[in-house]
Each structure stands twice: as structure tokens, then as C-alpha cells.
Design an enzyme around this catalytic site. Sequence first.
Site, mmCIF file in Angstrom:
data_model
loop_
_atom_site.group_PDB
_atom_site.id
_atom_site.type_symbol
_atom_site.label_atom_id
_atom_site.label_comp_id
_atom_site.label_asym_id
_atom_site.label_seq_id
_atom_site.Cartn_x
_atom_site.Cartn_y
_atom_site.Cartn_z
ATOM 1 N N GLU A 249 0.854 -1.093 -0.049
ATOM 2 C CA GLU A 249 0.082 0.065 0.170
ATOM 3 C C GLU A 249 1.068 1.042 0.048
ATOM 4 O O GLU A 249 1.613 1.535 0.977
ATOM 5 C CB GLU A 249 -0.806 -0.048 1.192
ATOM 6 C CG GLU A 249 -2.081 0.936 1.285
ATOM 7 C CD GLU A 249 -2.836 0.459 0.007
ATOM 8 O OE1 GLU A 249 -3.177 1.510 -0.995
ATOM 9 O OE2 GLU A 249 -3.288 -0.870 -0.143
ATOM 10 N N CYS A 283 -1.934 8.748 3.077
ATOM 11 C CA CYS A 283 -1.875 8.259 1.586
ATOM 12 C C CYS A 283 -2.781 8.739 0.559
ATOM 13 O O CYS A 283 -2.856 9.004 -0.457
ATOM 14 C CB CYS A 283 -1.860 6.829 1.530
ATOM 15 S SG CYS A 283 -0.875 5.887 2.980
HETATM 16 C C1 UN1 Z 1 -3.864 6.360 4.734
HETATM 17 O O1 UN1 Z 1 -4.079 7.571 4.183
HETATM 18 O O2 UN1 Z 1 -2.738 6.026 4.890
HETATM 19 O O3 UN1 Z 1 -9.305 6.910 4.229
HETATM 20 C C2 UN1 Z 1 -4.930 5.748 5.396
HETATM 21 C C3 UN1 Z 1 -8.677 7.593 5.304
HETATM 22 C C4 UN1 Z 1 -8.304 6.543 6.638
HETATM 23 C C5 UN1 Z 1 -7.328 5.703 6.235
HETATM 24 C C6 UN1 Z 1 -6.104 6.519 5.606
HETATM 25 N N1 UN1 Z 1 -9.520 5.886 6.932
HETATM 26 O O4 UN1 Z 1 -8.287 8.634 5.152
#
Ligand code: UN1
Length: 495
Positions: A249, A283
Site C-alpha cells: 500500500e 496516503c
Molecule cells: C492513509 O491515508 O494512509 O481513508 C490511510 C482514510 C483513512 C485511512 C487512510 N480511513 O483517510
Amino acid sequence: MARTFRNFIGGEWVEPAEGRYFQNRNPADHADVIGRFPDSTARDVDEAVRSARRGFTLWSRTPAPARGDVLRRVGDLLVERKEKIADAMTREMGKVLAETRGDVQEGIDTAFYAATEGRRLFGQVVPSELRSKWAMSYRRPIGVVGLITPFNFPMAIPTWKMFPALLCGNAVIIKPSEDVPHTVHLLVEILLEAGLPPEVIQLVHGGSDVGEAIVSHPEIPVISFTGSTETGAIIGETCGRMHKRLSLEMGGKNAMIVMDDADLDLALEGVLWGAFGTTGQRCTATSRLILHRKIHDRFLARVADAADALRLGDGRVDRTDVGPLIHEASREKVERYVAIGQDEGAELVIGGRRPGGRLAAGTFYRPTIFAGVKPRSRLEQEEIFGPVLSVIRVGSFDDAVRVNNDVRYGLSSSIYTSDVNRAFRALELLDNGITYVNAPTIGAEAHLPFGGVKATGNGHREGGWEVYDFYSETKVCYVDYSGRLQRAQIDTYDV
Ligand code: UN1
């Protein structure tokens, strides 16, 4: 004197084999030392694998509903300690309490989802092409699973890897980011209190040496990693050579599209939350804002004013909107990209600097917006992982789709529009693992698959039901009770 923490290996809290430690500091105030954590090596990983093999023997034979019961108790304890963990998490990684509470909540949701999956974990029973023969499949545990997790979701990401891995009957070795060792320490305490047999979980703190030892260890057949696309590529080479199962990921360059028929009040709230929540260190962060030319100027002015008014500070203080960056190297990276943006001729609208005064004690950076960002420029293409929003002006929906898709990453995207046909066209055309309509690029829920296309991932998903596929091996069973040799594909159906 800061507290000294230990690894959890072999069913005990132990010192690292070589006796070295690193310090974990509060990014909002570098004078605040949270503790000393083991700077472990391959020797600690070897020991962890030996123990995890024993844990696996026991745990893989425990019925899945019983494994689920342990995870339900884990969920209950997370509920009970939500506030305490959120506070510890904000202290070690900086994002505001509302967000660290959400991070714990994602762990709670994942625990309860996993608990119920213990009573499902479906295989298939399908008709055989031959008489008096059953054909079916079921899910088996795989072995020792190695998890390498990042700093930005110190509870959610470890739990959404670990809980499904455990529910499927695997033993786990986890190495959390050196920036957030405390949160996973608290999680392991909870797992033990909930009744997880101790050798099923191993916590090995440390840096890239530990990560490499996990990835290249021959007795860890499954690896799950969240982090940069560059590191993911290196891990992928080793796993490919060693025939390991790997879930990656990685990066994102997520865009929010705002069309000329959008509810601009809603889009304004969305972009502030998407771009500057977690100080842009998700992310899924909204790092590009694609604006239809008809609303470009007035919407940009509103976003700039509102973003400039966001209050920086310690995430544990109520009035704070945006916390610090995780460390100095990350702030320097943001600064490099601000310089790149200026060199590329983008217009710095707000930010582009460190704040002074009392905030000098932490790694803070002002919310930053660039306008006039050109598609295919570095600012527009590369992941920054900080509070920097690039605004791109487009003349049509088709242009917006093209700009969204023309990056190497493909995690999430979003469109604000009041035209239902256009919204559905966007769902079809935007090349991402997740697309939001009238919501920003963040906000994934634990019971749906999470992940991206292109250089964001390698085809697997976390969360939802799909992740149970990743952490289990499918075994197919044929039972022939005809009492004679029946040859598939040869003895054809005699109707
Ligand atoms: C990440 O951005 O590393 O959707 C994870 C979201 C969170 C998870 C993000 N529930 O922003």
C-alpha cells in the site's frame, strides 16, 4: 528520565539482542521525550520467528470463532482505552485529538469486523462434474506474517493488517515505524490482556535493518507493507525472488475535482479536511485540487483564506486545527517541493514557510497552496506528504478526468458536482481504487476494501472482506464416494 520500552518476543518483554535504543520524541515539542525504544537487529527478528512458529502451531489449530472472540475482547479494550491511546498517539505523531480518536475508532471497527468474520470465513461448496463426488474449498492459515507499518495511522494501519491476519490463524511479527513505536506497544498490551496466546504476536522495534530482516527471512512467507512506492519496489524484488505473498500500500497524488455546478460551501469544507488534515500526511490526502475555470477564481480565494486561518499547534490543545510534520526530514522534503514549485513557475498563494515563535519547538509548516500548477510538472506529479495543495485549472469535465488520471499513482479521487449523470461518469472514468462523490479523498471505512491502482499498490486490498483472501490459503478438497475411479475431463457426463 524517559521510560525504556522493550520488544515483545518469545512471550515476554525483552531487551534487544545488541542492547541499542533510539529515542521517540514529540514532533510538536522536540524537548518532550516519550521514551527509549529498542533499535533491534536481525538477531531479534530470528528470535521472533522461532517464537512465532510455536505460536502459529497453537493458534492455527484454534477454531476461527474462538480466534474471533479474542478480537472482540481486543475491540472492547480499545473502546475502554480510546481516549488514553488517542492522547499517546497525538503526543508521538502530532495529529489533532479528533483525528487520533478516529484512528483508534478505525482499529475498533476492524476488531469487531474481524470478530464476526470468525464465524464466516467462507469457502465454497460447488457441484462436481462427476457423480457421487463433492468439490469444496476452505481457508487455511498460512504461517508467520510480517507487517511493516508507517507513522501516519499508528493504530488503524497496524490493526487492519494484524486483525485479519490473526483471525485467519496466522502468527504476526510487526515492526512499526520508528516514529510511532508507543501506539503499537499499547496495542500489544491489549492483545495480551484480551487473551491472545503470547507467542502469536511479536513486536520488534527498530529501523530499516529490522524491516529488511523480516522481508528476507525464509520463514516469513507473507509480508504486508504500507509506505513509499520506492521502498515497496525494493521489498517487491525480494519477495518476488523468495516467492512470498506480498501486499503493498503505497503512494498517492489524490485529486479533488470541483465542477462549476458544485456546492462550493461543501467543497470548501471538504478540501480543508482532505488537504490539511493529518498535516497532509495521509496516503489519501487531497494534494491536487482541480477546479473548473468558471468557479476557479472565487473558490480558490475562499480556500486560500480559510486555509491561511487554520491554527497550527500541539494536537492535544483544543483550538488546534493542524499539528506538526512528523520530523525534520519530512519538513525539509516539503521545503524542497516548495522550491521546486516556485522554479516551475507555479504561484505561491499562501504558506510556503515555517511558522516562528512558540512553534519553533516542533516541526511545523504553514498550510501551503500553489495555483497555476501545470499538469505534468513535478509539483503536480510527485507525492509530497505534507500540507501542500496544488491547484490546477481546467476547462471541462473531460480535462479534469484526464488530469486526475495522468499521474503514476491511483489511490483515491473525488468529485464535487450536483449532476448525477456526471457523478456516475466520474465513478467510471477516474482511475483510482476509491472515488468519493461530494466528499474529499479521505474517509475510507473499515468494512470496505482499501487500496489503489497503478503505482499505489500491487493488486491487493486492505480492509473489507478482500483482505481475508490475502491472509489465508485456499485449500480445495475433492471427496469421491462413488467407489470407483472417476477421471475428471475424461469420463464425461453420461446423462
Ligand atoms: C492513509 O491515508 O494512509 O481513508 C490511510 C482514510 C483513512 C485511512 C487512510 N480511513 O483517510
